[in-house]
Scaffold this active site. Structure first.
Site, mmCIF file in Angstrom:
data_model
loop_
_atom_site.group_PDB
_atom_site.id
_atom_site.type_symbol
_atom_site.label_atom_id
_atom_site.label_comp_id
_atom_site.label_asym_id
_atom_site.label_seq_id
_atom_site.Cartn_x
_atom_site.Cartn_y
_atom_site.Cartn_z
ATOM 1 N N SER A 218 -6.065 0.425 7.674
ATOM 2 C CA SER A 218 -6.687 0.334 6.357
ATOM 3 C C SER A 218 -8.047 1.003 6.343
ATOM 4 C CB SER A 218 -6.841 -1.136 5.953
ATOM 5 O OG SER A 218 -5.590 -1.768 5.837
ATOM 6 N N LYS B 101 -7.227 -14.728 2.055
ATOM 7 C CA LYS B 101 -7.923 -14.021 0.973
ATOM 8 C C LYS B 101 -6.938 -13.531 -0.077
ATOM 9 C CE LYS B 101 -11.777 -10.805 0.412
ATOM 10 N NZ LYS B 101 -12.715 -9.918 1.106
ATOM 11 N N ASP B 102 -5.807 -12.997 0.353
ATOM 12 C CA ASP B 102 -4.764 -12.586 -0.590
ATOM 13 C C ASP B 102 -4.212 -13.787 -1.343
ATOM 14 O OD1 ASP B 102 -4.774 -9.819 -0.264
ATOM 15 O OD2 ASP B 102 -3.439 -9.899 1.467
ATOM 16 N N GLU C 223 3.597 2.235 -25.041
ATOM 17 C CA GLU C 223 2.937 1.058 -24.485
ATOM 18 C C GLU C 223 1.522 1.419 -24.047
ATOM 19 O OE1 GLU C 223 3.967 -1.827 -25.013
ATOM 20 O OE2 GLU C 223 5.521 -2.484 -23.626
ATOM 21 N N HIS D 222 -0.057 1.907 8.067
ATOM 22 C CA HIS D 222 -0.222 1.247 9.355
ATOM 23 C C HIS D 222 -0.478 2.227 10.498
ATOM 24 C CE1 HIS D 222 0.944 -2.371 7.326
ATOM 25 N NE2 HIS D 222 0.918 -3.085 8.446
#
Length: 427
Positions: free
Chosen positions: A223, A247-248, A291, A219
């Protein structure tokens, strides 16, 4: 990121005013994910994976806490407590499979998030700290996932713990004492299982703390975006709420569909069959494999088969395995290109899509394959390119390539010529 046009938080309800004066939590949320946080308007769906990673972390913490309520970290009953949770505890099967498949979902999201950072240069100034904290999160995830893989105390859990902790014995002088300290003895047993359970429970909360620092660091500069061009005017940004919340939300819907499909219809698809057999120190599995999300680094470890002068092959493999992740810490200084986004770097784009991505695909495949030819040879070639990409190719390409012309502003990259942005003062 603070812009002069960003909306200020002004509570209207009396209770919210009272709360804001004494504990400005609503203001914090508003500035972090609300209309007070301005975001570049051109973010594509690759930027949704950061939010999805946070969602995965919350899912893992919640399901992990429930699983811990029914788990006993004792080698005599650990395997049976997992089976009991699945068969006898109300909704226990859902918690177990949500947690196990949630780990895989977490790593899928994180790998996409990391490779988005590689391509779009998210590690470049002024976001170096965001990137470095992200690498720390990934290392903590690897440690947490490894310890969680041991807890079911199946065949692959036991032998995986024995092999991975055995790698520390390759370190000169302090290796064997360090291995014994990690295990609490000379082989995986009750002491090791208790330690791994304690750390597996603790580390997700450490990850959560580093995630908060990661978001805080993000922040400050704001971004990044697909063009790599910094924000210049109000027209370059939109409020996080409601635009990117929506959108998220769409991305969460797609993620939830795929995640639930795995949990409900293919819950054991990613688990190794041998791990559904109780641990037996007297019976070694034919093919010990971790894994799937550890496979590329496991392939790098096994790529070293010959001693190099006085350096044992095992030690070189261990150093290379850890170095494969540690090299990411130096990306902000290895890549000297003034252009961030790979979209405007034609030479870098070729090496990324036709070099790094195929090399990682080969390492993923070979890490899960038997330690025999031709897989060892393929691992060696892919590992060689992997390190060459970051340590040799990237610095050279960033120095010699001629980038494509950048748009003047973010708005121009979306809508075409932006005369208002050219006349407005820079942020």
């Amino acid at each position: 990121m603070s812009f002069p046009w960003a909306k200020e938080y002004k509570p209207s309800h009396p209770f919210m005013k009272w709360m804001d004066d004494r504990l400005p939590l609503p203001r914090l949320v508003y500035n972090a994910v609300g209309s007070g946080y301005e975001v570049p308007r051109n973010l594509n769906y690759f930027w949704n994976f950061g939010f999805l990673a946070g969602l995965c972390l919350v899912l893992q913490i919640v399901t992990g806490i429930v699983m811990a309520m029914h788990y006993a970290s004792n080698t005599a009953v650990a395997f049976d407590t997992i089976e009991m949770t699945v068969r006898d505890v109300n909704w226990g099967w859902l918690m177990r499979y949500a947690h196990a498949n949630g780990a895989s979902a977490f790593f899928v999201v994180i790998y996409i998030h990391i490779f988005r950072g590689f391509f779009y240069g998210s590690y470049k100034a002024p976001r170096e700290m965001v990137w470095l904290l992200g690498v720390v999160i990934f290392l903590l995830m690897m440690a947490t996932a490894f310890m969680g893989y041991v807890l079911p105390w199946g065949q692959m859990s036991f032998w995986g713990a024995k092999v991975i902790t055995g790698l520390f014995s390759a370190i000169p002088l302090v290796g064997e004492p360090l291995q014994q300290w990690l295990l609490g003895g000379f082989a995986p047993d009750n002491a090791a299982l208790n330690r791994f359970f304690s750390l597996h429970y603790l580390l997700p909360f450490v990850i959560l703390g580093v995630v908060i620092l990661h978001i805080w660091a993000l922040h400050i500069p704001g971004s990044s975006n697909p063009t790599g061009v910094e924000v210049k005017s109000e027209s370059d940004t939109v409020p996080f709420y409601p635009y990117y919340v929506a959108k998220d939300g769409w991305a969460i819907g797609v993620f939830a569909f795929l995640y639930c499909a795995m949990v409900f219809f293919f819950p054991n698809a990613l688990g190794h069959p041998d791990n559904y057999i109780p641990a037996n120190p007297m019976s070694t599995p034919a093919h010990i494999v971790p894994e799937w999300y550890f496979w590329p680094f496991y392939a790098i470890l096994r790529a070293f088969t010959q001693d190099f002068f006085f350096i044992p092959a095992k030690l070189m493999g261990v150093l290379a395995m850890f170095g494969a992740i540690l090299v990411w810490f130096f990306l902000p200084w290895l890549d000297k290109s003034p252009v961030r986004s790979g979209s405007y770097r034609p030479l870098y784009k070729k090496f990324f899509w036709f070099g790094l991505i195929p090399a990682m695909a080969v390492l993923f495949y070979c890490g899960g394959a038997p330690a025999e030819e031709p897989y060892v040879m393929f691992s060696q070639i892919a590992a060689l390119y992997y390190f060459a990409h970051f340590l040799i190719i990237l610095p050279i390409v960033s120095a010699i390539e001629k980038p494509l012309p950048l748009p003047y502003s973010i708005t121009e990259s979306v809508l075409g010529e932006d005369e208002a942005a050219k006349l407005a003062p820079s942020a």
